[in-house]
Design a protein around this motif. Structure first.
Motif, PDB file in Angstrom:
ATOM      1  N   TRP B  22       0.816  -1.209   0.000  1.00 56.79           N
ATOM      2  CA  TRP B  22       0.000   0.000   0.000  1.00 56.79           C
ATOM      3  C   TRP B  22       0.853   1.263   0.000  1.00 56.79           C
ATOM      4  N   VAL B  23       1.978   1.178   0.694  1.00 56.90           N
ATOM      5  CA  VAL B  23       2.801   2.376   0.828  1.00 56.90           C
ATOM      6  C   VAL B  23       3.735   2.546  -0.370  1.00 56.90           C
ATOM      7  N   PRO B  25       3.566   2.843  -3.694  1.00 52.96           N
ATOM      8  CA  PRO B  25       3.406   3.961  -4.630  1.00 52.96           C
ATOM      9  C   PRO B  25       3.722   5.304  -3.977  1.00 52.96           C
ATOM     10  N   ILE B  26       3.440   5.394  -2.684  1.00 52.70           N
ATOM     11  CA  ILE B  26       3.727   6.645  -1.986  1.00 52.70           C
ATOM     12  C   ILE B  26       5.229   6.831  -1.850  1.00 52.70           C
ATOM     13  N   TRP B  28       7.358   5.697  -3.885  1.00 52.42           N
ATOM     14  CA  TRP B  28       7.792   6.075  -5.221  1.00 52.42           C
ATOM     15  C   TRP B  28       7.540   7.564  -5.469  1.00 52.42           C
ATOM     16  N   LEU B  29       6.356   8.005  -5.008  1.00 47.76           N
ATOM     17  CA  LEU B  29       6.019   9.426  -5.151  1.00 47.76           C
ATOM     18  C   LEU B  29       7.049  10.284  -4.430  1.00 47.76           C
ATOM     19  N   PHE B  41       9.533  11.400 -16.417  1.00 45.16           N
ATOM     20  CA  PHE B  41       9.606   9.957 -16.326  1.00 45.16           C
ATOM     21  C   PHE B  41      11.049   9.555 -16.515  1.00 45.16           C
ATOM     22  N   THR B  42      11.486   8.555 -15.766  1.00 43.95           N
ATOM     23  CA  THR B  42      12.827   8.030 -16.014  1.00 43.95           C
ATOM     24  C   THR B  42      12.705   6.542 -16.272  1.00 43.95           C
ATOM     25  N   TYR B  44      14.566   4.373 -15.205  1.00 44.73           N
ATOM     26  CA  TYR B  44      15.108   3.635 -14.072  1.00 44.73           C
ATOM     27  C   TYR B  44      14.284   4.018 -12.852  1.00 44.73           C
ATOM     28  N   VAL B  45      14.414   3.277 -11.767  1.00 51.63           N
ATOM     29  CA  VAL B  45      13.513   3.477 -10.642  1.00 51.63           C
ATOM     30  C   VAL B  45      14.077   4.427  -9.587  1.00 51.63           C
ATOM     31  N   PHE B 243       7.278  18.138 -13.363  1.00 49.87           N
ATOM     32  CA  PHE B 243       6.753  16.900 -12.799  1.00 49.87           C
ATOM     33  C   PHE B 243       7.277  16.618 -11.392  1.00 49.87           C
ATOM     34  N   PHE B 246       5.611  18.762  -9.023  1.00 52.37           N
ATOM     35  CA  PHE B 246       4.240  18.265  -8.874  1.00 52.37           C
ATOM     36  C   PHE B 246       4.195  17.160  -7.810  1.00 52.37           C
ATOM     37  N   CYS B 247       5.154  16.247  -7.880  1.00 50.46           N
ATOM     38  CA  CYS B 247       5.203  15.172  -6.880  1.00 50.46           C
ATOM     39  C   CYS B 247       5.446  15.746  -5.496  1.00 50.46           C
ATOM     40  N   ALA B 250       2.298  17.050  -4.179  1.00 55.70           N
ATOM     41  CA  ALA B 250       1.401  15.990  -3.723  1.00 55.70           C
ATOM     42  C   ALA B 250       1.803  15.497  -2.343  1.00 55.70           C
TER      43      ALA B 250
END
Lengths: 466, 279, 407
Positions: B22-23, B25-26, B28-29, B41-42, B44-45, B243, B246-247, B250
């Motif tokens: 659950w966490v 994506p957060i 990642w954000l 967007f990249t 790589y992670v 972007f 933006f993150c 958020a």
């Protein structure tokens, strides 16, 4: 009580209606001069009997209403049948070298304010009836030598006997303003030709009867087949999205609330974090994560779990599964939030008794927890179900309805009826058609939920705990 | 004893895995918001450059995107929406659950049904109604819009009130309390979980809605809320440059909501029937 | 019985609602009672500062009138939506993308531009004038000619010769293990194949879209799309995929000027751009077409000061100010003189856009019904779903695009 026949109920209302009409005229005929005047001057029955504040309030409303109707109200009412007659025009202005534009009527505003005026008139009419009743009642009390209620008494009653009136006042006013008027407005719009060829300010639109409904039901085969397919998918989606979230959410809540589990606050917060991030952000991130070239596919490919990307959002079937799964991610925290409070209310002795009878956790869940939860949360489930049928956000932000298909009219495989409707308004500005579909969805959904809600144990036995 | 230890261990493992999912994506954000490299967007992670610049820029470079101002707007709207809609929901559901009056059932059904019309269909009408009051482009109009529909969410709280034994009310009324007093002194204190739920959901609405705001605020940039403001950052022209900001935005939005929830948690703990008249 | 007090209050509120509505909706009959000319201008938020400077200059140049000119933020893309939501509250002058012009004109939202029209027509490019007109009547002031797309490429992979043909590009990319990017599942980009092979858009008398993408030529274009999407070097996605991959896994891609900065930064000295390539059909090579979009200033039909609004719009789009737009925002001018400045052609992306523009088609005849079906067709191609033959797919697509309004 459950099986009170519909026709019987109707009959009941009819007699009620007949009686009130009768008593309205009787009150006038039998009334003394004060009562009779109050049939023409609102509040007179109160003022003349020393209920000054109440009486003058009524009078004020009547005056306001009459003045308003003379000034604008009648104009708006008179415009309702046509929705405007003056089209925007233009005249050549030689000096300025322009076609000077003269303003025409705005059908949309005429419709909206027409509706408002009618609603206002209804409310004033109800007040009018009420004040005649007061006048009659006052007369009766005087004849019987009883005292007439004072304003102070009315106010006191509002905090006790009539507490419901006090506390429902603002909710109802707000609901009328922000829901009822727009709703009537939208419903009426379905009977007009408000489409791309009839846009204000340059054009007028007008009534076309049930034309739009005829179009929806059967004129265009692609049209109706799209409607049917999306309806089926919408229902499948709503069922999955609602019940998966519900069951899994309750399980999650039970696990967190289980005795002996530590850091309850921590676990709850972890889930609630997902609520804290705005949906349009988290869903946009999700769609980036799940893109064909997105992060999840990159990771999976890096770890050699797969060698070709998984079309999470671009394959018709997988996309449907994906949106349901992502919706679980979105929805479970809410279920946890709502159910953990209720879970704690389940009487402990029920569990203990069942334990003595040798029930295991699974049986306890099926026979105690779930029925209890269903009993209390049927309304929540209905909201969720309806909310999911109208779940614009998740679909629109996550998949945009895609992957689009030529087998559907201007729609994609994961489009719900609402998102389709939205696309139709945006792409074609066909508000009339959108309202028509809106009404059809609305009728289906509301009939369904009224039946379920009123049959549900939560309502049938709402006094059980008394 | 041993069995329960194993069971607990499994439970902890399960909770850890699920909450991780659950966490994730957060996380990642948050990583994106700390990314130093530009772009939407990249491939790589894990970011290559870590930086707080995105947050700093968010609050200092206010010429194009006045984030601090929008943040305060939203906080203002959220606090008032939260108060008003919580009151409305609680009062409405209390009335339907506890009070008996003529028209109760029909009114309940009507309000239930009203909530089922897709909201965005009524936006333009609502806009013109607000305009008739001269309220468009103001924060007050937003508060009205967000709390205006609150009554339609009565049934969840009503279901909860229904579980509180009526005998408690009746005892109080025999002792001479008015219904008004019963509501404030007896029912409310026993309804904490549902109040937390209501407060939380109504507080969140203004932070996440970007559709109603855009219809109501139109060109009044100063009165945007964060959600609409952030939405401007991801238009075709801006997304590459903004972007990561933006993150960051958020993440900043998530902070007040999380704080509110953590504060509210302590009201969450005790059940209702435990201390009720039933026992 | 005694919710009377509440009902009374409720009525007061309702009354005040309808009463207020009156003042809000009555048009002021007499616009020129005061001497001040009040105008509101909508522009995108990036333009605000620049517009303020231009407006100040305008006021300084016209000192005889009392001006009160305010700015509002509405981007060109949202202008139509925001305008139609409430035309009365909309700005007197607003910037919009010219694909909205047909709808705006049909809704009666725009003033005809007749004042100083000949000058406007002569100083702007033919395409921009055509793109700002409906049925030959000018409805707006062309401001920029920037909304189009072209080819970005990595010059370490491709030579100038390579990027002339799509086939060569794919061959080279495959050999280098790289990708060619194009968002085919997007009506805006996929149209380039059809438009290049003679496809046309028009609007019939009833206001319905007419397209001919399902004729023989259209089928040829569709074959090319099919071959392109089936190629291993083909890559689709949105802008973010492209900007993240260019220079790395992506060797070339189709996009517009808004990505120029990001791509230039990534590619460095390998940064290059040109017109779209040619693709092969059974009849030989075909130059890909494209959409050309203009940004246009329109004058609200409900403005109280049409002449003054027109003068201001005229000023905001004159040669001088178009040059400023280019310098500050790198937006290709629609003004002929401003566009031929040497600085303009030195900008790689803009030069490529200029190169592509002759093969472009104005977007103004494209109606809302086009995008969905076109995207659906592109999606089908990308998914390599060949369960229906191309002709059937095209026929389906065209039928949906041309579906008439039901009233």
């Amino acid at each position: 009580m459950e099986d009170k026949k519909f026709s019987l109920k109707i009959k009941e209302y009819l007699t009620l209606f007949k009686n009130s009409i009768k008593s309205f005229f009787e009150g006038f005929i039998k009334g003394d001069i004060i009562t009779k005047i109050s049939y023409f001057v609102m509040g007179f029955g109160s003022i003349a009997r020393k209920q000054y504040i109440k009486g003058f309030l009524f009078l004020l409303i009547q005056i306001f209403y009459i003045v308003y109707m003379m000034k604008n109200g009648l104009y708006y009412l008179s415009m309702l049948p046509t929705l405007g007659v003056n089209t925007q025009g233009e005249v050549w202005d030689e000096a300025a070298q322009i076609f000077r534009i003269s303003k025409g009527d705005n059908s949309m505003l005429l419709l909206l304010f027409g509706v408002s005026v009618i609603l206002l008139s209804v409310v004033v009419f109800v007040l009018y009836i009420i004040q005649t009743k007061i006048a009659v009642e006052n007369q009766k009390r005087i004849e019987e030598n009883k005292t007439i209620s004072k304003f102070k008494d009315d106010i006191r009653d509002l905090f006790d006997k009539n507490f419901h009136a006090t506390i429902l006042f603002f909710p109802i006013v707000l609901t009328i303003l922000f829901t009822v008027i727009p709703l009537i407005f939208m419903i009426l719009m379905a009977f007009t030709n408000f489409d791309k060829n009839h846009q204000p300010p340059g054009n007028l639109f007008t009534w076309v009867g049930v034309n739009n409904f005829k179009n929806v039901f059967g004129k265009n085969p692609l049209w109706s087949s799209t409607f049917l397919r999306l309806l089926v998918w919408t229902i499948i989606w709503a069922i999955f999205a609602t019940f998966l979230n519900y069951i899994l959410g309750i399980l999650m809540a039970i696990i967190i609330e289980k005795k002996g589990i530590k850091f309850k606050k921590f676990w709850r917060t972890a889930f609630v974090l997902t609520i804290a991030v705005p949906q349009f952000v988290s869903l946009m991130l999700m769609s980036k994560l799940l893109h064909d070239q997105g992060t999840l596919n990159i990771l999976l490919q890096q770890f050699k779990i797969i060698d070709k990307f998984i079309p999470f959002l671009s394959d018709p079937f997988i996309a449907k599964v994906t949106v349901i799964v992502v919706n679980i991610w979105v929805g479970i925290p809410y279920t946890i939030l709502i159910t953990s409070g209720i879970l704690m209310n389940i009487p402990e002795d029920l569990y203990e008794a069942s334990k003595l009878d040798g029930a295991n956790s699974f049986q306890q869940f099926i026979y105690i927890t779930l029925p209890y939860m269903l009993h209390v949360t049927t309304p929540y489930l209905i909201t969720q179900f309806v909310g999911n049928i109208n779940n614009f956000n998740v679909i629109f932000l996550l998949s945009g309805g895609g992957p689009l298909s030529l087998n559907l009219y201007q729609a994609g495989e994961t489009d719900l009826l609402v998102t389709w409707l939205y696309k139709l308004t945006v792409n074609e500005q066909n508000y009339a058609l959108a309202s028509t579909i809106g009404i059809i969805i609305f009728v289906i959904v509301s009939t369904f939920s009224l039946i379920v809600y009123n049959k549900s144990s939560a309502v049938q036995s709402e006094d059980e705990f008394s | 004893m041993k069995k329960s230890t194993i069971l607990n261990a499994i439970t902890y493992l399960f909770l850890s895995i699920t909450s991780f999912i659950w966490v994730l994506p957060i996380v990642w954000l948050i990583m994106q918001s700390l990314r130093g490299e530009p772009g939407a967007f990249t491939s790589y992670v894990i970011p290559k450059i870590w930086t707080f610049d995105n947050y700093i820029k968010l609050f200092t470079e206010t010429k194009l995107f006045n984030f601090p101002r929008w943040f305060l707007n939203t906080l203002f709207v959220a606090v008032f929406t939260c108060i008003i809609s919580t009151i409305i929901v609680l009062l409405t559901s209390y009335a339907f659950s506890r009070l008996r009056f003529k028209m109760r059932k029909p009114l309940m059904n009507v309000i239930l049904v009203l909530g089922m019309f897709p909201g965005f269909m009524s936006m333009v009408a609502i806009y013109h109604i607000l305009k008739a009051f001269g309220l468009t482009q103001s924060l007050i109009s937003l508060i009205l819009v967000y709390s205006g529909g609150a009554a339609m969410g009565y049934y969840i709280a009503k279901g909860f009130f229904d579980t509180i034994p009526r005998s408690i009310d009746e005892a109080a009324i025999i002792d001479g309390a008015t219904k008004n007093q019963v509501f404030w002194k007896i029912t409310l204190p026993m309804s904490k979980p549902i109040i937390v739920y209501t407060i939380l959901t109504s507080f969140i609405a203004p932070w996440v809605d970007f559709i109603f705001v855009s219809v109501i605020m139109k060109d009044n940039y100063q009165n945007y809320t964060v959600a609409l403001g952030l939405y401007q950052m991801i238009t075709r022209e801006n997304i590459t440059a903004y972007f990561t900001q933006f993150c960051a935005g958020a993440v900043v939005i998530a902070i007040p909501i999380t704080i509110l929830f953590i504060i509210m948690q302590k009201y969450y703990v005790t059940g209702v029937t435990a201390g009720g008249a039933k026992g | 019985m005694k919710k009377i007090v509440s009902l009374l209050l409720a009525t007061m509120m309702l009354l005040s609602l309808v009463a207020c509505s009156q003042t809000a909706t009555t048009p002021s009959e007499n616009p020129s009672t005061s001497d001040t000319v009040t105008l509101r201008v909508w522009g995108s938020q990036d333009d605000q500062e620049m517009l303020q400077v231009m407006i100040d200059e305008f006021i300084a140049a016209n000192p005889d009138t009392g001006w009160l000119i305010t700015l509002g933020v509405v981007s060109e893309a949202d202008a139509k939506t925001k305008y139609l939501e409430d035309p009365e509250a909309a700005a007197d002058i607003f910037a919009f993308a010219n694909d909205q012009i047909t709808d705006l004109v049909k809704a009666g939202g725009l003033y005809k531009i007749t004042r100083n029209a000949d000058d406007i027509k002569s100083r702007n490019s033919e395409g921009s004038i055509e793109g700002s007109s409906v049925d030959g009547q000018l409805y707006g002031y062309p401001m920029t000619a920037d909304n189009g797309y072209f080819l970005y490429y990595d010059s370490s992979v491709y030579s100038k010769e390579d990027v002339k043909s799509l086939d060569t590009m794919l061959e080279v990319a495959n050999a280098a293990g790289k990708k060619v990017f194009m968002d085919v599942s997007n009506g805006w980009y996929i149209a380039s194949f059809f438009l290049g092979n003679g496809g046309t858009f028009s609007v019939d008398a009833d206001g319905n879209q007419v397209v001919d993408f399902n004729n023989e030529k259209g089928l040829q274009a569709a074959e090319a799309i099919k071959a392109f999407t089936a190629d291993p070097a083909f890559l689709t996605g949105d802008d973010s995929i492209f900007t993240a991959g260019i220079g790395d896994t992506i060797a070339a891609g189709v996009s517009g000027t808004w990505n120029a900065k990001a791509i230039e930064e990534t590619l460095g000295e390998n940064y290059a751009a040109t017109k779209l390539p040619e693709y092969t059909t059974t009849d030989g090579l075909v130059q890909m077409g494209s959409f050309v979009g203009y940004k246009v200033l329109g004058v609200n039909a409900l403005t109280e000061f049409p002449e003054q609004a027109m003068d201001l719009a005229d000023f905001l789009t004159n040669e001088e100010n178009q040059k400023i737009r280019f310098e500050e925002r790198q937006l290709l001018p629609s003004n002929k003189n401003a566009a031929s400045e040497s600085a303009v052609s030195k900008n790689v992306a803009i030069a490529a856009l200029q190169e592509q523009n002759p093969y472009g088609t104005s977007q103004k005849d494209v109606l809302g019904t086009y995008w969905g079906p076109a995207e659906a067709f592109g999606t089908t191609m990308e998914a390599k779903d060949y369960s229906k033959d191309l002709q059937t797919l095209l026929d389906d697509m065209v039928a949906q695009i041309q579906a008439p309004a039901s009233n």
